[in-house]
Motif scaffolding. Structure first.
Motif, PDB file in Angstrom:
ATOM      1  N   HIS A  80      45.719  98.071  77.470  1.00 48.76           N
ATOM      2  CA  HIS A  80      44.922  97.515  76.379  1.00 48.76           C
ATOM      3  C   HIS A  80      45.129  98.249  75.065  1.00 48.76           C
ATOM      4  CE1 HIS A  80      42.183  94.909  78.894  1.00 48.76           C
ATOM      5  NE2 HIS A  80      42.760  95.666  79.817  1.00 48.76           N
ATOM      6  N   ARG A  81      45.779  99.413  75.129  1.00 47.25           N
ATOM      7  CA  ARG A  81      45.870 100.220  73.917  1.00 47.25           C
ATOM      8  C   ARG A  81      47.040 101.196  74.033  1.00 47.25           C
ATOM      9  NH1 ARG A  81      41.583 101.268  70.398  1.00 47.25           N
ATOM     10  NH2 ARG A  81      40.387 100.050  71.888  1.00 47.25           N
ATOM     11  N   ILE A  82      47.772 101.362  72.935  1.00 47.09           N
ATOM     12  CA  ILE A  82      48.826 102.370  72.850  1.00 47.09           C
ATOM     13  C   ILE A  82      48.417 103.359  71.769  1.00 47.09           C
ATOM     14  CG2 ILE A  82      51.263 102.818  72.422  1.00 47.09           C
ATOM     15  CD1 ILE A  82      51.723  99.808  73.054  1.00 47.09           C
ATOM     16  N   VAL A  83      48.232 104.597  72.154  1.00 46.22           N
ATOM     17  CA  VAL A  83      47.884 105.650  71.200  1.00 46.22           C
ATOM     18  C   VAL A  83      49.140 106.458  70.906  1.00 46.22           C
ATOM     19  CG1 VAL A  83      46.580 107.779  70.870  1.00 46.22           C
ATOM     20  CG2 VAL A  83      45.463 105.787  71.882  1.00 46.22           C
ATOM     21  N   THR A 139      48.260 106.816  65.030  1.00 46.82           N
ATOM     22  CA  THR A 139      47.930 105.393  64.969  1.00 46.82           C
ATOM     23  C   THR A 139      47.688 104.870  66.370  1.00 46.82           C
ATOM     24  OG1 THR A 139      48.706 103.238  64.146  1.00 46.82           O
ATOM     25  CG2 THR A 139      50.352 104.671  65.134  1.00 46.82           C
ATOM     26  N   GLU A 140      47.110 103.704  66.455  1.00 51.48           N
ATOM     27  CA  GLU A 140      46.919 103.058  67.748  1.00 51.48           C
ATOM     28  C   GLU A 140      47.124 101.563  67.580  1.00 51.48           C
ATOM     29  OE1 GLU A 140      43.050 104.010  69.151  1.00 51.48           O
ATOM     30  OE2 GLU A 140      42.015 103.086  67.471  1.00 51.48           O
ATOM     31  N   ILE A 141      47.761 100.977  68.589  1.00 53.75           N
ATOM     32  CA  ILE A 141      47.955  99.531  68.660  1.00 53.75           C
ATOM     33  C   ILE A 141      47.107  99.044  69.819  1.00 53.75           C
ATOM     34  CG2 ILE A 141      49.654  97.692  68.983  1.00 53.75           C
ATOM     35  CD1 ILE A 141      51.792  99.644  68.006  1.00 53.75           C
ATOM     36  N   TYR A 142      46.226  98.080  69.572  1.00 50.46           N
ATOM     37  CA  TYR A 142      45.285  97.696  70.621  1.00 50.46           C
ATOM     38  C   TYR A 142      44.960  96.205  70.560  1.00 50.46           C
ATOM     39  CZ  TYR A 142      41.789  97.905  66.863  1.00 50.46           C
ATOM     40  OH  TYR A 142      41.097  97.704  65.692  1.00 50.46           O
ATOM     41  N   ARG A 143      44.497  95.696  71.715  1.00 52.05           N
ATOM     42  CA  ARG A 143      44.112  94.285  71.808  1.00 52.05           C
ATOM     43  C   ARG A 143      42.696  94.105  71.281  1.00 52.05           C
ATOM     44  NH1 ARG A 143      47.399  91.786  76.461  1.00 52.05           N
ATOM     45  NH2 ARG A 143      48.289  93.551  77.592  1.00 52.05           N
ATOM     46  N   ARG A 144      42.503  92.989  70.593  1.00 49.34           N
ATOM     47  CA  ARG A 144      41.172  92.682  70.082  1.00 49.34           C
ATOM     48  C   ARG A 144      41.078  91.177  69.877  1.00 49.34           C
ATOM     49  NH1 ARG A 144      35.833  94.272  69.582  1.00 49.34           N
ATOM     50  NH2 ARG A 144      34.963  93.568  67.603  1.00 49.34           N
ATOM     51  N   GLY A 145      40.163  90.536  70.590  1.00 50.43           N
ATOM     52  CA  GLY A 145      39.962  89.107  70.420  1.00 50.43           C
ATOM     53  C   GLY A 145      41.206  88.286  70.688  1.00 50.43           C
TER      54      GLY A 145
END
Length: 648
Positions: free
Chosen positions: A565-568, A613-619
């Motif tokens: 769900h998230r890449i930090v 930075t972080e890439i993450y799922r949202r909606g």
């Protein structure tokens, strides 16, 4: 079939201290462990940049040549070519003592290293230089850094794209001109050692084929195998590992390379094995069975539950703020908020109206983080300095933090090095004594002062002595700011850089990535991407060390497993040095064709690790956030916080 003859090149003054060989390879795929080199070319350069010797050949890989539509190398065309082992000695002699130059050099080096290992020969490549990283370090005014784009920038004719010899010829011209420009700017070249712990490693792993069934959990004493279970193979097996993995994948199981909390069963024929996989399985209560037991269980596999059609996460929508309509043809309002579960500091959100003709992504700037001794100037609605690159010289660390914040508010981008893109130089206290001043004056760059910046913030004035020019420039994100990634693009590169002079033993910087689940924890060791594990088991996140002050995390969102769900993405400084010593860190988020967004993080003081930075799922969509959150602890503590077990 070695190509004979040497073509003529324009003479350039090459940097001393290295002997250069320009290399290009065409391959059957992206993974060095499982794919092969189909053709290679190498051009050895003299001190004036002309070609002294060349080597070029097709290779018979003994396997499917892969994407023929890209490289044009069919199995029939390669059938009569030599194998790599037949040219390995001659090629190794040509590479010996040279510094390899390649475009995306970590890729070429990884494949050549794997080919040499297959024939039992140590790779002769000791150092490499990535021309893509050199182009980024120079900040050339190009939309992207593809070889074809750089060839057009330097006006070099490209005859046959994806031909190893022609690509090497073009790259030779690109490199010699780029190296000459770097020397004129007194900018160090991004040479990377291929020895030691920083050598890119592509471990030979089982290729994961995600199961179409839900994971039913662990194998129990009263239950059999159920489709969708996660299976790990450890140690030697009666059936070759890859064949056994293919058999399990075909039966509907999810074959993994590492043990995690979600592993259902571990297959190991040595009950007394003390390898890491078995130790973790025993510690976590995960069943360990032999291959004979596996065969018995495979005779009565229970059907699994098919995964839902959509695995996207749908969260409650963030309410849009009410913003008065501005006097433009179209108003686009974007809402950005920090979710309650985010482990980052609160950020003040300032909505912004973006004009219809503005091509930048829809973003909302967050208020800059105040320093301990100075309060940033208020955010200006206008961006009178948009498109400029401003180099800061002189001043204390806090002075530079404050002025970079103000430069960003004016729409300009701070530059960490004296590069080809610098349009203006902001001179702070003692800046006149900077050793780069002679080069600044030689290039005729305008000098500006703190008063010019402050006046521009208050009145939008552009000083008459500044150059009025528009350059390719991606939007700058402020710390804490969030922007949605375009849904049609899945491949992204997060490029991290710092001042080129801050390299070597004094600063050992590692860029890393963590693939996290909903609980903000990794699922297994393979979800920690770093110098000794440069790619995750789904080939979705990969680390590339491109220079002494450039590292990149490449992300393929389409290849990420549903549970991620998230890449930090973070950076850590080894030893006792801190981010206050290192200075500003630049991050650019590059899509397939251009830079999507950039930001500079420079508020570090005593921190040794920093989440960049972080890439993450949202909606149902992917977003990216500029974080800049640091900690005084080292990389081990950061990894432990995300659920990893770190050896002392």
């Amino acid at each position: 079939m070695t190509r004979a003859g040497v073509y003529e090149t324009r003479a350039h003054s090459m940097p001393t201290g290295h002997k250069w060989v320009v290399v290009d390879v065409e391959t059957s795929g992206r993974r060095a462990a499982s794919h092969r080199v189909l053709s290679l070319a190498a051009l050895v350069l003299r001190e004036d940049g002309s070609v002294e010797r060349e080597f070029s050949t097709l290779l018979n890989p003994g396997c499917d040549p892969g994407p023929v539509e890209i490289h044009g190398l069919t199995a029939d065309r390669l059938a009569g070519a030599p194998r790599f082992d037949e040219v390995a000695d001659e090629f190794a002699e040509l590479l010996s003592g040279q510094t390899m130059v390649a475009h995306n050099a970590s890729f070429d080096f990884g494949f050549l290293d794997a080919e040499f290992q297959r024939v039992g020969v140590a790779t002769p490549i000791e150092n490499r230089l990535c021309s893509l990283a050199l182009s980024r370090r120079l900040e050339l005014d190009v939309p992207n850094h593809r070889l074809s784009t750089l060839a057009e920038y330097w006006q070099i004719p490209q005859l046959i794209a994806h031909d190893a010899y022609d690509d090497a010829r073009v790259l030779t011209e690109v490199f010699t001109r780029s190296a000459s420009l770097a020397e004129a700017l007194q900018l160090p070249l991004p040479v990377v050692s291929c020895r030691g712990r920083r050598t890119t490693v592509y471990p030979d792993q089982v290729k994961r084929v995600p199961s179409e069934f839900e994971n039913p959990g662990r194998l129990g004493p009263a239950t059999g195998l159920v489709q969708g279970m996660k299976v790990v193979i450890s140690g030697s097996t009666r059936t070759p590992r890859l064949a056994l993995a293919a058999k399990l994948s075909g039966a509907g199981f999810d074959v993994m390379n590492s043990v995690s909390r979600k592993t259902s069963v571990v297959v190991c024929d040595d009950p007394l094995s003390q390898n890491a996989k078995v130790r973790r399985a025993v510690s976590d209560g995960i069943p360990v069975i032999s291959e004979a037991q596996l065969d018995e269980l495979l005779a009565r596999v229970e059907p699994g539950v098919a995964k839902a059609e959509s695995t996207r996460i749908v969260l409650p929508a963030v309410p849009e703020p009410v913003v008065e309509r501005a006097a433009v043809e179209e108003v686009r309002v974007v809402s950005v908020a920090i979710e309650p579960a985010e482990p980052v500091e609160p950020v003040t959100v300032v909505p912004e109206v973006i004009a219809a003709e503005d091509p930048q992504p829809q973003i909302v700037p967050a208020a800059p983080t105040p320093t301990a001794t100075a309060r940033p100037a208020p955010v200006s609605r206008s961006t009178p300095w948009r498109g400029r690159r401003v180099l800061l010289m002189g001043g204390s660390h806090l002075d530079c933090v404050l002025m970079r914040s103000r430069i960003v508010q004016l729409g300009a981008r701070p530059s960490l090095n004296l590069t080809a893109a610098v349009t203006d130089v902001l001179v702070l206290a003692d800046g006149e004594s900077d050793r780069r001043m002679a080069r600044v004056e030689a290039r005729g760059l305008p000098l500006i002062r703190e008063a010019d910046v402050n006046e521009a913030l208050s009145s939008g004035v552009v000083p008459v002595h500044m150059r009025v020019e528009s350059r390719l420039s991606a939007p700058m994100l402020a710390r804490g700011q969030v922007v949605d990634l375009p849904p049609k693009a899945s491949s992204w590169a997060v490029n991290v850089a710092w001042r080129a002079e801050n390299v070597g033993d004094e600063f050992e910087v590692d860029v890393v990535a963590f693939l996290l689940g909903e609980d903000f924890r990794v699922d297994s060791d393979q979800d920690f991407v770093f110098y000794n594990n440069p790619v995750d088991e789904d080939n979705a996140v990969e680390l590339s060390i491109d220079g002494g002050s450039e590292q990149c995390i490449r992300v393929d969102l389409a290849a990420l497993p549903a549970e991620c769900h998230r890449i930090v993405i973070a950076a850590a400084i080894d030893g006792e040095r801190t981010f206050g010593d290192l200075g500003a860190v630049s991050v650019s988020v590059d899509g397939p064709d251009s830079t999507f967004a950039t930001f500079v993080l420079d508020a570090g003081t005593v921190e040794r690790t920093m989440v960049l930075t972080e890439i993450y799922r949202r909606g149902g969509a992917w977003r990216i956030r500029a974080v800049g959150q640091g900690n005084e602890d080292g990389l081990a503590a950061l990894a432990t916080g995300y659920g990893l077990e770190v050896d002392d």
